[in-house]
Write an enzyme that holds these catalytic residues in place. Structure first.
Site: not given
Ligand code: URA
Length: 209
Positions: A200, A104, A108, A203
């Site tokens: 995530d 991202r 912008t 991760d």
């Molecule tokens: N990306 C992720 O890994 N987890 C989320 O909850 C949202 C985006």
């Protein structure tokens, strides 16, 4: 309007619960994501057309059905999408795999493509875009647009968990792309995480937390 398929098979739901659980470590998390991706591939390919062929069984001639010349491409969005590739390939071993990476732009806020490598015959293939988390839908919608810009016509989007905001965003921009997910969660939080989600995905897959 495109369709949203929530795949509620008990095996998918059971494994998704284990995936969500914060006590599930990276190794098990990766294995479960692969397994769910494989189970989802079964549903995602349900509309593939069949044709009749003549074969001989050990007992005699038979007419039987095979998938009718379908060429498939699997396109993970980097990096979390990588976790679903091997599971999909288990069921669709002849698929070619492309990769799309997006970030991202901080000014912008628009998604910018930093990596894109696709099969050379991508326009002849039905593409399955994979990304475990459909959060805002910004990356998925941008990836779909990049592929359409390269002439791809048939695209499906597969994720593990979708937020309502992400579904709305993708459907608004791409009403020809069906979405396959194992769950539609409640909402996004102020950090853009899906609630309750699984944290995530990148991760947890790669142990980078
Ligand atoms: N990306 C992720 O890994 N987890 C989320 O909850 C949202 C985006």
């Amino acid at each position: 309007m495109s369709k949203v398929y929530v795949l509620d098979h008990p095996l998918i739901q059971h494994k998704l619960t284990l995936i969500r659980d914060e006590s599930t470590g990276s190794k098990e998390f990766r294995e479960l994501v692969e397994e769910v991706a494989m189970l989802m591939a079964y549903e995602v390919t349900r509309d593939f057309p069949l044709e009749e062929v003549s074969i001989k069984t050990p007992v005699g001639p038979a007419k039987a059905r095979v998938i009718s010349g379908r060429k498939v491409g699997i396109v993970p969005i980097l990096r979390a999408g990588l976790g679903m590739v091997s599971g999909m390939l288990e069921l669709i071993p002849t698929a070619k795999v492309g990769h799309v990476g997006l970030y991202r732009d901080p000014d912008t806020l628009q998604p910018v493509e930093y990596y894109c490598k696709l099969p050379t015959d991508v326009t002849e293939r039905d593409l399955i875009i994979i990304d475990p988390m459909l959060a805002t839908g910004g990356s998925a919608a941008a990836a779909i647009q990049f592929l359409k810009d390269r002439g791809v016509k048939n695209i499906k989007l597969v994720c593990l968990i979708a937020a309502p905001e992400g579904i709305d965003n993708v459907q608004e921009q791409h009403d020809d792309v069906d979405i396959y997910t194992a769950a539609v969660d409640e909402k996004l939080n102020e950090h853009g995480y899906i609630v309750p989600g699984l944290g995530d995905a990148g991760d947890r897959l790669f142990g980078t937390k």
